[in-house]
Write a protein that holds these residues in place. Structure first.
Motif, short mmCIF file in Angstrom:
data_model
loop_
_atom_site.label_atom_id
_atom_site.label_comp_id
_atom_site.label_asym_id
_atom_site.label_seq_id
_atom_site.Cartn_x
_atom_site.Cartn_y
_atom_site.Cartn_z
N THR A 1 0.87 -1.17 0.00
CA THR A 1 0.00 0.00 0.00
C THR A 1 0.91 1.22 0.00
OG1 THR A 1 -1.43 -1.29 1.40
CG2 THR A 1 -1.97 1.05 1.16
N TRP A 2 0.71 2.04 -1.03
CA TRP A 2 1.59 3.20 -1.15
C TRP A 2 0.95 4.42 -0.50
CZ3 TRP A 2 6.30 3.11 -4.02
CH2 TRP A 2 6.58 1.83 -4.57
N ALA A 3 1.76 5.34 0.09
CA ALA A 3 1.24 6.56 0.71
C ALA A 3 0.78 7.54 -0.38
CB ALA A 3 2.33 7.23 1.55
N ILE A 4 -0.20 8.43 -0.09
CA ILE A 4 -0.73 9.41 -1.05
C ILE A 4 0.40 10.26 -1.62
CG2 ILE A 4 -2.13 11.55 -1.28
CD1 ILE A 4 -3.90 9.18 -1.16
N SER A 5 1.30 10.70 -0.71
CA SER A 5 2.40 11.57 -1.14
C SER A 5 3.27 10.87 -2.18
CB SER A 5 3.25 11.99 0.05
OG SER A 5 3.68 10.82 0.72
#
Lengths: 83, 564
Positions: free
Chosen positions: B541-545
C-alpha cells in the motif's frame, strides 16, 4: 493296461547290441552290393564304390554334430516366450 | 448349373454348416458321408471350366477342372475322409465344423479358375483353420492362433493386391501362369511363399501346427501348405529362383528337427523340408519335375498325416509329445508304433513305400537338368529326413529308454484311420502306376531299378548306422526340455522388446518434459509471488504523497517527450 508284467525281447540285456550288430552287418552287405548292379550315373561321383553309403554316413554324422553345436546359439528355456 | 458342375469342395463347406444340427452316430455318419459325396462328385467331373459368374467386367470361374487341379482335389478329399475318421471320437462341434469347412475351402481353392475366387477360398482356409488351434482353449493357444491368423490373412491380402495389379495390367483375372516379371506376380509369389513356408517366411508353420488340438494338427498338416504348392505349380512352374528356395527349404529345417524336443514340432520341421522337394520340382519345371512335385505332394499328405496321427495318439494317451518324457511306448501302443514306422519308412523313401516312388522323380529331374548342387542338397536332405522323421520320431516316442508310461492303445477310430493311411502309403509304394496315371503329364519314369533300390537302401542304412553309432557312443544330442529360437523370435521377442523399449523411452521423454514444464511454471509462480505476493513490492500500500510524486514524475516525463 497293455504291456504290464510282460517280458519284452528288447529289454533283455544284450538285445540292443544284437540290433546294433545286425545293422552293421546289413550295412556291410549293402556296401558290398555296390558291385552287383549296373550303374547309370548322372555324375562321376556316383561311380565311386559305395558313394551313396559313404555320403549317407558322412553327411548324417555331420548333420547331427552341426545341430548339436547349433544348440549353443538357439537353445533357451522351455518357458522362454512365456514370461 | 447342373449337378455335374457343382464345385465338389462346396459340399464340405456347405455341409459343415449342418453338422451342429445332428447328434451322436447320425453326426458321425453324416461327417463320413460328406467327403465320400465330395469324392463321388469329383469323379463325375470332366475337364473344362464350369460355374462361371459375371462380376462387373470379369468372369469368375468357380470350377476349372484339369489334371493338375484333379490330382490335388483327389488327395485333399482322401485326406479329409481319413482326418474325419481319426477325429470320430471327438465331440467338439467347433472343431468338427471348422475342420470340414477348412478341407472344403482348400478343395474349392484348387478348382478356382480365377484369382478372385482363389483369394476368397485362400482366406477361407485361414479363417476356418485357426479354430483348430483355438479349440485347445488356452491363453497360449489363443495367442498362437492370433499369430497364425495374422500371417495367413496377410498372405491373402498380398494375393489380392497382386491380383488387382495383374488385372489392371492385363485386364484378365484368369489364374494361369503368372511369372515373376511384374510387380503383381512378385506379390503373388510372396503370398504363395508364405503359405508354402519359404525360408524366413516359414515359422508360422512350426509355431502353430504343434499347438493345435490332437485332431486339428492332422487336418492342418494336409491342406494349407499343399494348397500353396498347387498354386505355385499353377502360377510359377519353371521359375528358376524356386530351385534355390526349395533346396534351402529341404536343408535348413532338418538341423532344427534334430534338436527339437516337441515331436509334433519335429514333424512340422520335416513337413517344411518335404515342401522344399516339391518347390524344387516346380522350379525345375520339366514334365518329370512337375509330375514329381504333384506326386510327392500326394504321397506326402498321406505319410505326413500318418505321422501326425501317431504322434497325436501319443499326445492323446500320455498328455505329452516331448521326446524327453517319452520312450518305451511300443509296449503299450504296439499298433500305433507299427503305423508310425510305416509313416517313417514312407517319408524316408524306403523301397516299397510311397516316398520312394515320388521323391526320386524330383531328384532325377534335378540331375537330368544338370543342377548338381541342388541334387547334392536334396540327397543330403533325404538322408536328413530319415534321421529326424524316420528314426528320431519312432525311436524317442516308442523305444529309447523306457519312460515307464503305461497307457491304453489309441482309440479304435484312430487305429482305423492310421491303418487305412498306412495301407495307402504302402499301396502307392508297391503299385505306383495308379498314382502316375493321374499326374498332370504322361509318366515314363521307372522307380524300381536295381540301381535305385540299392543306392537308396545304402543311403538309408548308412544314415541309420550313423545314428546308431552316435547314439551308442553318446554323441547324439539328448532330448532336452527347451525352446529353440527360430525366425518367430523376431516377432515374438525382438519386435515386442524393441517396441516396448521405444514406448518406454517415449514415456521417459514425456515425464522429463513434464518435469521441465512444472519447474518453469513453479519459477514463474515464484516470481509473480515475489512481486505481487503479500509482501511483494507491487502489492504494497503506497502513501498518497508517494503516489503524487509518481504522478509528477509521469507528467514531467510526458512534457519532456512532448517537447522533444
Amino acid at each position: 493296461m497293455k504291456g504290464e508284467g510282460k517280458k519284452y525281447w528288447l529289454d533283455k540285456p544284450g538285445s540292443v547290441d544284437k540290433v546294433y550288430w545286425a545293422l552293421c552287418t546289413l550295412c556291410a552287405a549293402l556296401f558290398l552290393a555296390d558291385a552287383l548292379y549296373e550303374k547309370h550315373p548322372h555324375y562321376a561321383v556316383e561311380e565311386w564304390f559305395g558313394f551313396y553309403a559313404l555320403f549317407g554316413f558322412v553327411f548324417s554324422v555331420g548333420l547331427v554334430l552341426a545341430a548339436r553345436e547349433l544348440r549353443r546359439f538357439l537353445m533357451r528355456k522351455e518357458d522362454y516366450y512365456d514370461d | 448349373m447342373t449337378i455335374e458342375q457343382f464345385s465338389p469342395g462346396l459340399i464340405l463347406v456347405i455341409g459343415a454348416l449342418f453338422v451342429p444340427l445332428l447328434n451322436g452316430y447320425l453326426r458321425s455318419a453324416y461327417m463320413l458321408l460328406l467327403p465320400l459325396l465330395c469324392g463321388w462328385q469329383m469323379l463325375q467331373l470332366a475337364p473344362g471350366e464350369y460355374e462361371t459368374f459375371e462380376l462387373f467386367d470379369y468372369t469368375l470361374v468357380m470350377l476349372r477342372v484339369d489334371k493338375l487341379s484333379l490330382v490335388f482335389g483327389y488327395i485333399f478329399t482322401i485326406a479329409s475322409f481319413l482326418s474325419v475318421i481319426y477325429a470320430l471320437h471327438m465331440k467338439d462341434t467347433v472343431q468338427q465344423v471348422a475342420g470340414m469347412a477348412y478341407a472344403g475351402a482348400a478343395i474349392c481353392a484348387v478348382f478356382a479358375g480365377d484369382l478372385i475366387s482363389l483369394f476368397v477360398f485362400w482366406e477361407l482356409t485361414a479363417i476356418t483353420s485357426v479354430f483348430l488351434i483355438w479349440a485347445v482353449r488356452t491363453e497360449r493357444a489363443f495367442r498362437t492362433g492370433m499369430r497364425y491368423l495374422v500371417i495367413q490373412v496377410g498372405s491373402g491380402v498380398l494375393l489380392l493386391s497382386g491380383a488387382l495389379l495383374i488385372v489392371s495390367e492385363t485386364g484378365s483375372i484368369t489364374f494361369g501362369h503368372i511369372g515373376i516379371d511384374s510387380l503383381g506376380g512378385k506379390l503373388i509369389l510372396v503370398s504363395f511363399g508364405i503359405k508354402a513356408a519359404f525360408p524366413l517366411l516359414h515359422n508360422w508353420l512350426q509355431d502353430a501346427y504343434p499347438e493345435a488340438t490332437v485332431t486339428g494338427t492332422v487336418f492342418l498338416s494336409s491342406f494349407t501348405t499343399k494348397l500353396a504348392i498347387y498354386a505355385l505349380a499353377r502360377g510359377f512352374p519353371g521359375t528358376e529362383m524356386l530351385i534355390w528356395v526349395g533346396a534351402t527349404m529341404t536343408a535348413f529345417p532338418i538341423f532344427f528337427a534334430v534338436i527339437e524336443n516337441d515331436l509334433r514340432r519335429v514333424l512340422a520341421y520335416s513337413l517344411n523340408n518335404q515342401l522344399g522337394f516339391m518347390v524344387v520340382g516346380i522350379g525345375i519345371g520339366t514334365e518329370l519335375a512337375l509330375n514329381g512335385a504333384a506326386s510327392h505332394a500326394f504321397a506326402h499328405i498321406l505319410y505326413k498325416s500318418l505321422l501326425f496321427m501317431s504322434m497325436g495318439a501319443v499326445l492323446f494317451r500320455t498328455g505329452t509329445v516331448n521326446g524327453s518324457e517319452l520312450g518305451g511306448l511300443y509296449k503299450s501302443m504296439p499298433w500305433s508304433t507299427g503305423f508310425c514306422i510305416i509313416g517313417a519308412a514312407s517319408i524316408s523313401g524306403f523301397p516299397l513305400f510311397s516316398g520312394f516312388v515320388t521323391k526320386s522323380m524330383i531328384l532325377t529331374a534335378a540331375a537330368d537338368e544338370g543342377h548338381w548342387i541342388t541334387w547334392t542338397i536334396l540327397l543330403f536332405a533325404s538322408a536328413g529326413v530319415f534321421h529326424h522323421s524316420g528314426i528320431k520320431i519312432p525311436y524317442f516316442a516308442f523305444f529309447a529308454h523306457d519312460s515307464g508310461k503305461r497307457v491304453k492303445e489309441a482309440p479304435i477310430n484312430m487305429l482305423v484311420a492310421m491303418g487305412l493311411t498306412s495301407f495307402l502309403c504302402i499301396f502307392i509304394g508297391v503299385y505306383p502306376d495308379m498314382l502316375y496315371a493321374i499326374l498332370p503329364y504322361p509318366v515314363n519314369y521307372v522307380p524300381y531299378t536295381a540301381a535305385h533300390v540299392i543306392t537308396m537302401l545304402q543311403l538309408l542304412a548308412f544314415a541309420a548306422l550313423a545314428f546308431a553309432v552316435l547314439n551308442r557312443y553318446g554323441f547324439y544330442p539328448p532330448e532336452l526340455r527347451s525352446t529353440n529360437l527360430d525366425t518367430d523370435w523376431i516377432y515374438r521377442r525382438l519386435i515386442p522388446r524393441t517396441v516396448s523399449s521405444f514406448v518406454k523411452s517415449l514415456a521417459e521423454a514425456r515425464n522429463e518434459l513434464r518435469r521441465w514444464r512444472t519447474a518453469a511454471l513453479m519459477y514463474l509462480l515464484d516470481r509473480v509471488f515475489h512481486y505481487h505476493g503479500p509482501r511483494g513490492v507491487l502489492a504494497r500500500t503506497w502513501a498518497i504523497s508517494g503516489a503524487a510524486l509518481w504522478v509528477m514524475v509521469l507528467l514531467g516525463g510526458y512534457l519532456l517527450v512532448y517537447y522533444l
